[in-house]
Motif scaffolding. Sequence first.
Motif, PDB file in Angstrom:
ATOM      1  N   LEU A   1       0.869  -1.281   0.006  1.00 18.62           N
ATOM      2  CA  LEU A   1       0.075   0.083   0.054  1.00 18.62           C
ATOM      3  C   LEU A   1       0.945   1.252   0.045  1.00 18.62           C
ATOM      4  O   LEU A   1       0.502   2.315  -0.446  1.00 18.62           O
TER       5      LEU A   1
ATOM      6  N   GLU B   1       2.907   2.038  -1.911  1.00 19.62           N
ATOM      7  CA  GLU B   1       2.916   2.330  -3.442  1.00 19.62           C
ATOM      8  C   GLU B   1       1.827   3.216  -3.804  1.00 19.62           C
ATOM      9  O   GLU B   1       2.075   3.875  -4.839  1.00 19.62           O
ATOM     10  N   LEU B   2       0.793   3.189  -3.178  1.00 20.55           N
ATOM     11  CA  LEU B   2      -0.363   3.823  -3.231  1.00 20.55           C
ATOM     12  C   LEU B   2      -0.483   5.272  -2.769  1.00 20.55           C
ATOM     13  O   LEU B   2      -1.342   5.983  -2.983  1.00 20.55           O
TER      14      LEU B   2
ATOM     15  N   SER C   1      -2.471   8.421  -4.201  1.00 18.37           N
ATOM     16  CA  SER C   1      -3.439   8.119  -5.085  1.00 18.37           C
ATOM     17  C   SER C   1      -4.711   8.697  -4.657  1.00 18.37           C
ATOM     18  O   SER C   1      -5.119   8.852  -3.475  1.00 18.37           O
ATOM     19  N   GLU C   2      -5.694   8.835  -5.496  1.00 13.02           N
ATOM     20  CA  GLU C   2      -6.942   9.121  -4.911  1.00 13.02           C
ATOM     21  C   GLU C   2      -8.107   8.188  -5.237  1.00 13.02           C
ATOM     22  O   GLU C   2      -7.836   7.357  -6.202  1.00 13.02           O
ATOM     23  N   PHE C   3      -8.909   8.062  -4.473  1.00 13.54           N
ATOM     24  CA  PHE C   3      -9.882   6.950  -4.535  1.00 13.54           C
ATOM     25  C   PHE C   3     -11.271   7.590  -4.349  1.00 13.54           C
ATOM     26  O   PHE C   3     -11.585   8.598  -3.729  1.00 13.54           O
TER      27      PHE C   3
ATOM     28  N   ARG D   1      -7.861  11.033  -0.641  1.00 12.87           N
ATOM     29  CA  ARG D   1      -6.530  10.735  -1.062  1.00 12.87           C
ATOM     30  C   ARG D   1      -5.832  10.147  -0.073  1.00 12.87           C
ATOM     31  O   ARG D   1      -5.896  10.654   0.802  1.00 12.87           O
TER      32      ARG D   1
ATOM     33  N   TRP E   1      -9.724   1.092   6.754  1.00 12.78           N
ATOM     34  CA  TRP E   1      -9.625   1.217   5.335  1.00 12.78           C
ATOM     35  C   TRP E   1     -10.303  -0.071   4.855  1.00 12.78           C
ATOM     36  O   TRP E   1     -10.842   0.021   3.688  1.00 12.78           O
TER      37      TRP E   1
ATOM     38  N   HIS F   1      -9.976   2.774  -7.212  1.00 11.60           N
ATOM     39  CA  HIS F   1      -8.607   3.524  -7.534  1.00 11.60           C
ATOM     40  C   HIS F   1      -8.948   4.436  -8.616  1.00 11.60           C
ATOM     41  O   HIS F   1      -9.178   4.192  -9.507  1.00 11.60           O
TER      42      HIS F   1
ATOM     43  N   GLN G   1      -6.519   7.676  -9.410  1.00  7.86           N
ATOM     44  CA  GLN G   1      -5.062   8.060 -10.314  1.00  7.86           C
ATOM     45  C   GLN G   1      -4.455   8.374  -9.028  1.00  7.86           C
ATOM     46  O   GLN G   1      -4.753   8.821  -8.205  1.00  7.86           O
ATOM     47  N   LYS G   2      -3.161   8.335  -9.431  1.00 14.04           N
ATOM     48  CA  LYS G   2      -2.141   9.004  -8.691  1.00 14.04           C
ATOM     49  C   LYS G   2      -2.067  10.553  -8.996  1.00 14.04           C
ATOM     50  O   LYS G   2      -1.681  10.881  -9.919  1.00 14.04           O
TER      51      LYS G   2
ATOM     52  N   GLU H   1       3.280  13.138  -5.928  1.00 12.07           N
ATOM     53  CA  GLU H   1       4.480  12.466  -5.189  1.00 12.07           C
ATOM     54  C   GLU H   1       4.431  13.201  -4.040  1.00 12.07           C
ATOM     55  O   GLU H   1       4.724  14.354  -4.070  1.00 12.07           O
TER      56      GLU H   1
END
Lengths: 749, 98
Positions: free
Chosen positions: B19, B21-22, B25-27, B55, B82, B89, B91-92, B95
Amino acid sequence: MKRVALIGNPNCGKTSLFNALTGCHGCVGNWAGVTSVACQARSCSEPGSKLCYQVVDFPGCYELPLPYTAELDQASSMEQEVVQALTACDKDAVDLFVHVVDASQLSRQLYMTVQLLEAGVPLMVVLSRCDMLNDKTFQIQEERLKQAIGCDVIKVSTRTGWGVRTLRTYLDQRLSCQEGKLQESNAYLGAHYPDPIRGLMHRVSPNNPPFFQLEQLLILEADACAPAFFFEQAYTQLMLGYPNGLAELIATCRRQCVDAWVNVCTCESKEPMQQRSLGVDAWLLHRLWGFPLFVLGLFSVFGLSMGLGLYAQACLEPLWSFLGVDCLSAFTKTVGLPEPLRIILTEGVGQGLVTAMSFFPLMMMVFMVLHGLEECGYMARSAVVLNRFMATVGLPGDAVVSLVLGLGCNVPGVAAASCSRSENDRTVAVLMMPFMSCSARLAIFVVFSQYFFAQSSVFALGFLYVLGIGVAIITGKLLRFVGYTTHNPTYLLELPAYQYPDLVRGVRLSWHKSVRFVWQAARCIVPVCICLSGLAHIDTHGRFMYERMSEWSLVAVFSKKLTVLFSPMGLEQKAWPLVLALCMGLLAKEVVLGTLGLFYAQEAGQVVGMEGVGGTLVEAASTRLGEIVEAVGNIAGYAIPGGSEVSVLPGLSEAFVSKHYAMAYMIFVLLYFPCVSTLFAIARSIGWKYAWLSVLWSFVVAYVCAVTYVHVVVLPYWLVLAGVFAIVSGVLLRRIYKVDVFSARWLGV
Amino acid sequence: MRAFFLVMWECVFGPDDALVELVGSEFCLEGLDGCDSATQAHLYALGFVPKVTIRLLEVMQGSDMFIVQVGPCQIALKRSMWGHMRLVHLQKTYEVTA
């Protein structure tokens, strides 16, 4: 008298508004949960005015909990208080609910406004923290919001004082209305529910306000034998779009209503996210260096405050001696009091006052640092950073907030811990609290560590804090082991936006807290010092002795008998005042230093005053002034905590054979039961059974730890190091083999 | 050396997971699953209503706590919470740099 209730989400500025309206100095901070119990005070439009009203500051809650249901029993005490206010009968009825809404969190916090409108209570909305909306892209039109909501809206900023006068005038006008008019509910302009739901609302309880109708529907829906109307076609068809049931539909309707309000009253539909907070959090909440930064920051901030506090303490100490001892001595001589009474008064009152006042600069600095941490918004983050560690005792991360409050004083810490939803969490957090080193104990440690560990006093203090926290964790783990477990998967914590601490408000609040602390300390210390001074000058035959520290005084004889119990800790017969101080410390820890001051302030002038040992008051003043000038010039000695060799208790060195015995004594002071006030607070929170258990456990732990320290520290260094290495290696190896250290990812394959 | 540091670190804080890595990201929140009614009401009040954008800002040590942005506010929640959210999901967006 009419009552105004301040309610709203946690950390929306209720207590700041309460302080502004009433002139009180309630604790404020930029994190959720500062106010743990409702408090009330009187507010008048003008001093001496006939129009006064009671302002009640309720603890924050995110939503109105469900009244009349079993879930209310599970709700925290904060939510229960709000429900009680909403449903109160005649005598406790609230005349006006002031819903405080953080203007920078409008769309989220107006959700509760919908619920309050649905509950049909007399309501007005205050938009707080308007000073934070200096961004031109997001401005709130209060007139438009007023029309949309259907109740009055006023913008204020308690930080700058802007709008508070307008609010006062409004409250005066509204509360001076006729009784009947005041109780009128607002015109309902809340959420628009679909027709089938509105129909059901009227069918279940036609005479109640919408909020209670909806709650009634939710209860009926959750019932295993739901009424037939839940199976009607219109209803079932509507609910196809809401798989989680009626609650989801209601929340969606309320949220749509809020979004519509926000769209109407703002130029931009989206509130500005605090980009600065995001940037700072990228560092402070980083998964790798968030924790090291927390430890580093805490040490440096407290180190600085201790250094400055000690410097101020040394500079002011001659002043307190002059006021408390010299002037009192001169006064008693002028009045012509009999010599025994004069000695008892000068020693008891004088030394008691000097001891209590010597806390003032140190406490002021510590309170200012704590206030800065609270107001900048880092306190809530520390709960997140420490969550992993709190999880070791099965507590949620926000329990650290109550434990941090316990570092100031255990009593508010216990009150804050009592707000936990889970009974087991509450019990564990409250029973851990006595081991958190409160500010009164801090004062003792500062004096001792300054004297015995001059070059490494910060490390000695750090060791004591870590030991206290360690014992608290062991206590928590033991309680979890014996069955006080809770699985709390629903832990949520709001992180407030960072803001610059208000220096003026910080100084003002710290001043009030320090004055309150010193006043409370003096109220305990002075009477005890007078009694002890009397008993220290009376022998077992009832005769008055002029000699101080006599072996034959009543307190000496009594304390010597008790000293036998403490001999394994390295206390000898001649150190009986130390044992006496421990006994007196059960009343309040502030009394420990007061008692020690009475017996170990060896220089004659320090106890009976310069004037009392032959000098005049003018000579005493010039001597004390010289001491102040010398202390002010010695700033380098205090720049690093522990760099000074000055001590308020110079006679202490003779009481201990070595500094290790002094450390053992500090360990006992740290771990044995804090005070009677904490005992009552624990009893009120979780019952007398646990309160006595806490007393017993703390004494056992304190005694075992102090005796163990004394016996371990005399062992050869290599043996102690080998033991520590073996324990640490064992723990690490166990954890290493518990997780798969040979996984491909770790080996980089 | 790096392996040793990672072993020591994860011994203390527990292992990280994918996670991380995420982060950034936006959900889109589709709904809430398996919550009791009080938790559900609490989440709705905090802004976790269906169709809202969430996010993920940070995953704390050992993936114990997640920090998310809902509307204008930041909220820290437990990993188990969560799991109660049905998310899509999106998008990212950026950073997170320190």
